[in-house]
Design an enzyme around this catalytic site. Structure first.
Site, PDB file in Angstrom:
ATOM      1  N   ARG A 197       1.016  -1.171  -0.019  1.00 51.60           N
ATOM      2  CA  ARG A 197      -0.164  -0.039  -0.072  1.00 51.60           C
ATOM      3  C   ARG A 197       0.956   1.367   0.069  1.00 51.60           C
ATOM      4  NH1 ARG A 197      -5.375  -1.628   1.234  1.00 51.60           N
ATOM      5  NH2 ARG A 197      -5.938   0.671   0.769  1.00 51.60           N
ATOM      6  N   HIS A 256       6.966  -6.859   8.660  1.00 52.17           N
ATOM      7  CA  HIS A 256       6.263  -6.045   9.450  1.00 52.17           C
ATOM      8  C   HIS A 256       5.597  -7.109  10.424  1.00 52.17           C
ATOM      9  CE1 HIS A 256       7.036  -1.813   8.591  1.00 52.17           C
ATOM     10  NE2 HIS A 256       7.558  -2.405   7.373  1.00 52.17           N
ATOM     11  N   ASP A 271       1.002 -10.491  17.245  1.00 45.66           N
ATOM     12  CA  ASP A 271       1.119  -9.127  16.524  1.00 45.66           C
ATOM     13  C   ASP A 271       2.749  -8.782  16.181  1.00 45.66           C
ATOM     14  OD1 ASP A 271       0.375  -6.640  15.206  1.00 45.66           O
ATOM     15  OD2 ASP A 271      -0.987  -6.276  16.973  1.00 45.66           O
TER      16      ASP A 271
HETATM   17  C1  GDG Z   1       1.809  -4.342  10.668  1.00 46.11           C
HETATM   18  C2  GDG Z   1       1.852  -5.263  11.732  1.00 46.11           C
HETATM   19  C3  GDG Z   1       3.340  -3.755  13.034  1.00 46.11           C
HETATM   20  C4  GDG Z   1      -6.151   1.949  13.978  1.00 46.11           C
HETATM   21  N1  GDG Z   1      -7.272   2.240  13.867  1.00 46.11           N
HETATM   22  C5  GDG Z   1      -7.388   3.391  13.700  1.00 46.11           C
HETATM   23  C6  GDG Z   1      -6.047   4.199  13.417  1.00 46.11           C
HETATM   24  N2  GDG Z   1      -5.162   3.192  13.503  1.00 46.11           N
HETATM   25  C7  GDG Z   1      -3.795   3.181  13.421  1.00 46.11           C
HETATM   26  C8  GDG Z   1      -3.144   2.927  14.869  1.00 46.11           C
HETATM   27  C9  GDG Z   1      -1.859   2.527  14.746  1.00 46.11           C
HETATM   28  C10 GDG Z   1      -2.097   1.717  13.258  1.00 46.11           C
HETATM   29  O1  GDG Z   1      -3.456   1.886  12.836  1.00 46.11           O
HETATM   30  C11 GDG Z   1      -2.147   0.145  13.605  1.00 46.11           C
HETATM   31  O2  GDG Z   1      -0.855  -0.225  14.126  1.00 46.11           O
HETATM   32  P1  GDG Z   1      -0.229  -1.454  13.919  1.00 46.11           P
HETATM   33  O3  GDG Z   1       0.969  -1.827  14.683  1.00 46.11           O
HETATM   34  O4  GDG Z   1      -1.215  -2.724  14.140  1.00 46.11           O
HETATM   35  O5  GDG Z   1       0.166  -1.487  12.488  1.00 46.11           O
HETATM   36  P2  GDG Z   1      -0.299  -2.201  10.876  1.00 46.11           P
HETATM   37  O6  GDG Z   1       0.474  -1.491   9.963  1.00 46.11           O
HETATM   38  O7  GDG Z   1      -1.719  -2.389  11.050  1.00 46.11           O
HETATM   39  O8  GDG Z   1       0.468  -3.591  11.101  1.00 46.11           O
HETATM   40  C12 GDG Z   1       2.106  -4.819  13.303  1.00 46.11           C
HETATM   41  C13 GDG Z   1       3.141  -2.827  12.031  1.00 46.11           C
HETATM   42  O9  GDG Z   1       2.797  -3.279  10.723  1.00 46.11           O
HETATM   43  C14 GDG Z   1       4.249  -1.982  11.875  1.00 46.11           C
HETATM   44  O10 GDG Z   1       5.622  -2.717  11.656  1.00 46.11           O
HETATM   45  O11 GDG Z   1       3.523  -3.133  14.423  1.00 46.11           O
HETATM   46  O12 GDG Z   1       2.231  -5.768  14.001  1.00 46.11           O
HETATM   47  O13 GDG Z   1       0.693  -6.114  11.671  1.00 46.11           O
HETATM   48  O14 GDG Z   1      -0.870   3.293  14.094  1.00 46.11           O
HETATM   49  O15 GDG Z   1      -3.152   4.295  15.665  1.00 46.11           O
HETATM   50  N3  GDG Z   1      -5.896   5.371  13.648  1.00 46.11           N
HETATM   51  C15 GDG Z   1      -7.136   6.351  13.700  1.00 46.11           C
HETATM   52  N4  GDG Z   1      -7.995   5.781  13.899  1.00 46.11           N
HETATM   53  C16 GDG Z   1      -8.582   4.472  13.638  1.00 46.11           C
HETATM   54  O16 GDG Z   1      -9.595   4.042  14.076  1.00 46.11           O
HETATM   55  N5  GDG Z   1      -6.609   7.495  13.735  1.00 46.11           N
END
Ligand code: GDG
Length: 744
Positions: A20, A177, A384
């Site tokens: 993405r 990731h 995760d």
């Molecule tokens: C991969 C890996 C790893 C979510 N809902 C809302 C929102 N978010 C934002 C959070 C955070 C991000 O999305 C989710 O964080 P993750 O760490 O789960 O990141 P992903 O990119 O989904 O996942 C994960 C990551 O890559 C980095 O290497 O940590 O394990 O799966 O930033 O804040 N933000 C807002 N509203 C929402 O409803 N504003």
């Protein structure tokens, strides 16, 4: 920090590639294209580099080529203006590659949801094809000097595909990731070998945690048979570095934004509305890896177990929409709905709602206000890769009055040690952790939060990307130096011509050649490594040259080497590392007054090990006994070999006439003093040689290389450290060298 990265990159451009893009494309009702910046960690961390044209980003715009229709051109243009290169995918490709292989095979498998993983061959085909598509687009936009950084599980084949197209010089990194699963889980993937080989196209492969890195290295060892040395792998002639880079968040931006006027206003409003009720908070994408039903059950357990908290604590449970089209996610949504109504039905009062459930995307300001407000952040995914929410909470909790509870299934747990770490399946434990968090003294809470803050602020997303890129560029230099060394040591070209000239000019020549792994490739059983006709005629051609002696020096028994090479005229041999010498057409014993009474005792021990280690076998020779474990599957062989080495070292401590030697995939107990260097003396002391050549592949040969006079041509067969002056990559290449000598 962004300026540090700029300095590090110099005039090079950073070419980022991920599935993405850092922009979300929207087409409004009037058909106008609008791009809004994505909020992901990587996107925010790299934004300034993108804006300044230091970085370019290639990826899928998030909508199908068909959906973009006539707007494809204007979307492409708008993206290009922001230094973004779209990789357009058709709806069929999205289905097979993204929804298929990425989200229905890799995602569940790498998160240990094996029974959910689909091993559909068509998905795999789509995955390969889309990775090829990415490779074509990236290769087209590649400029000399670019540094390439590929991200995540969607593009695991891309590094090798790009390596093929762009060559060895391009610095290329890959970062995963999500978790890399343990070998037991990873090996269930039918295309495991291709995936590993795809990744090995990169120079640097990064993971969030040591566990993931070790699982990867173990898979490489057990599937591809490549050992690592301190996280470095040799793949063909290229070295690859594997390391840990726990990803961070944009701490300063989050901190500043949480103290902004807009967020403070929101925070005050919420504080007023909630009154004295304590707040537990979580935000997750709707996904089965996040442990959402488990978390609700644990919260229910908390309310049951500690009734004094009813009416006093609310759980703000935010689930942002994701992959809603998939039936599995719809099922998860239903399960969550049921659990929320069950808890609220059972415990609500007119004044109090236990679970405040929001199933929607929360705007940034609101999210930051909630982070600021939350007394407890309950981040308990089942698995995760990292989980950035945990780190965002630390960055946004400006008054340091919150407590972070984090699951041991998240990569973040191995880093954020001052959090309360829980097992998400242990409802009782999670319930207790909530109570502990709510009752924690101000002193402990502030101290824990201050330590967490220190870590999250110092290793932020810029430090993470700087570290990764600096490590990549550094390693590229190491690689270049190694390549140069390899070029000067490889026995080909000018070096080979020089060796041939001195061979021609010499009056007395002797060649010491090891057999297994040197003249013939290693075979599963020693009796299988038969010489082919070409080798036999090569050896006899060499041996029949004037003033040339060919000696095959081996640890094999006399009968075994004779059965392989007995027919070759004019060659000499040393068996059992000099225990037997074949010279002037007859065998003579190379050692005298030998006591071999120890053999029965050693054989007894080795036989016991063989019984416990299927696939291993014992070979008895006249002056030595060898335990072979080449055919023992998996780890068992090396584990047993370590045990055996330990045992035998004690044994030889009381038998000073013996030595224990670690050979490739074998352990040998032999008479002390038997060595290839001593064996060689039988010839060197009798003749006058001005051209000495020795080739071999293992420890026994190293001993010979080290003992030969200066000016000898010593050749290691295979890669790796050696005392030899030259190396050749394989027995095949050694043959080519010997052919040149035979023809000279
Ligand atoms: C991969 C890996 C790893 C979510 N809902 C809302 C929102 N978010 C934002 C959070 C955070 C991000 O999305 C989710 O964080 P993750 O760490 O789960 O990141 P992903 O990119 O989904 O996942 C994960 C990551 O890559 C980095 O290497 O940590 O394990 O799966 O930033 O804040 N933000 C807002 N509203 C929402 O409803 N504003």
């Amino acid at each position: 920090m962004a300026s540090d990265i700029r300095y590090l990159l110099g005039t090079s451009r950073l070419l980022l590639v991920s599935n993405r893009l850092p922009f979300t494309v929207r087409v409004d009702s009037k058909g106008q294209v609008a791009l809004s910046p994505s909020t992901g960690g990587l996107a925010t961390g790299m934004r300034s580099l993108l804006e300044e044209g230091v970085a370019t980003w290639a990826g899928w715009p998030g909508l199908s080529e068909e959906a973009a229709g006539d707007l494809k051109g204007s979307i492409t243009k708008a993206l290009q203006q922001r230094n973004v290169i779209p990789v357009w995918l058709t709806s069929k490709e999205i289905e097979g590659y993204y929804e298929g292989f990425c989200n229905s095979t890799i995602w569940p498998l790498f998160h240990y949801f094996i029974e959910r993983a689909s091993f559909d061959k068509d998905y795999w085909t789509w995955y390969r094809e889309v990775n090829e598509k990415f490779a074509d687009v990236v290769a087209r936009s590649y400029r000399r000097g670019d540094i390439v950084w590929v991200h995540d599980y969607h593009l695991m084949l891309l590094p090798s595909m790009l390596r093929e197209r762009l060559g060895d010089d391009v610095p290329m990194g890959f970062f995963l990731h999500i978790p890399f699963p343990s070998f037991e889980v990873f090996r269930q993937l039918p295309w495991r070998e291709e995936v590993l080989r795809g990744l090995l196209g990169a120079d640097l492969i990064g993971f969030h945690t040591y566990d993931y890195m070790n699982y990867f290295l173990e898979s490489v060892r057990r599937i591809l048979g490549i050992e690592h040395y301190l996280g470095e792998l040799k793949y063909g002639e290229r070295s690859i570095k594997v390391d840990v880079f726990p990803m961070g968040v944009d701490f300063n931006r989050l901190r500043a934004a949480s103290m902004s006027e807009a967020v403070t206003k929101k925070f005050n409003e919420l504080t007023q509305r909630l009154g004295s009720v304590k707040v537990i908070f979580s935000i997750d994408r709707l996904d089965y890896t996040k442990g959402l039903p488990e978390r609700l059950r644990a919260f229910k357990r908390f309310l049951e177990k500690y009734p004094e908290y009813r009416g006093k604590v609310s759980y703000i449970f935010v689930v942002s929409p994701s992959r809603e089209r998939v039936e599995e996610y719809a099922r998860l949504k239903r399960e969550i709905n049921e659990l929320v109504s069950e808890i609220n039905g059972q415990f609500s009062t007119l004044e109090w709602t236990p679970v405040i459930y929001m199933r929607r995307f929360v705007p940034d300001d609101e999210l930051l206000a909630l982070y600021r407000l939350a007394d407890v952040a309950l981040i308990t995914p089942l698995r995760d890769g990292m989980n950035l929410v945990a780190k965002e909470y630390v960055a946004a909790n400006v008054n340091r009055n919150g407590v972070l509870i984090v699951s041991e299934g998240a990569g973040a747990a191995s880093e954020l040690v001052e959090a309360i770490v829980v097992n998400p399946n242990d409802y009782e434990g999670v319930a207790d952790a909530i109570k502990r968090a709510l009752e924690m003294s101000d002193y402990e809470r502030t101290n824990r939060m201050a330590s967490l803050e220190g870590r999250v602020s110092s290793y932020d997303v810029s430090a993470w990307s700087y570290d990764f890129l600096a490590s990549l560029l550094n390693f590229k230099k190491v690689q270049a130096a190694e390549m140069e060394e390899a070029i000067t040591r490889r026995l080909t070209g000018v070096q080979l011509s020089m060796v041939i000239s001195s061979f021609i000019a010499s009056r007395g020549r002797i060649l010491f050649l090891d057999y297994d792994g040197t003249l013939v490739p290693m075979a599963p059983f020693f009796w299988m490594a038969r010489p082919d006709d070409e080798l036999l005629s090569l050896l006899s051609a060499l041996a029949s040259k004037p003033n040339t002696k060919v000696v095959v020096v081996t640890s094999r028994s006399r009968t075994s080497i004779e059965s392989m090479l007995g027919g070759v005229k004019n060659i000499d041999m040393a068996a059992e590392n000099g225990g037997w010498i074949y010279m002037d057409g007859r065998w003579v014993q190379g050692v005298s007054n030998v006591d071999t009474s120890w053999k029965q005792e050693v054989i007894k021990v080795l036989t016991a090990f063989t019984k416990r280690t299927p696939g291993s076998y014992v070979e008895e020779k006249d002056f030595s006994v060898t335990w072979h474990y080449r055919n023992v599957p998996g780890e068992l062989g090396s584990a047993r070999a370590n045990e055996l080495m330990d045992l035998l070292s004690r044994f030889i401590a009381v038998h000073p006439n013996l030595a224990v030697v670690k050979a490739p995939m074998a352990i040998e107990v032999r008479l002390a003093g038997l060595s290839k260097s001593r064996a060689a003396m039988n010839w060197l002391s009798r003749g006058n040689y001005d051209f000495i050549f020795a080739a071999g592949d293992s420890g026994d040969d190293e001993d010979l290389f080290a003992s030969l006079p200066q000016g000898s041509v010593t050749v290691k067969v295979g890669y790796g450290p050696s005392k030899a002056k030259y190396y050749v990559p394989s027995p095949n290449e050694l043959r080519q060298v010997l052919e040149k000598l035979a023809e000279a």
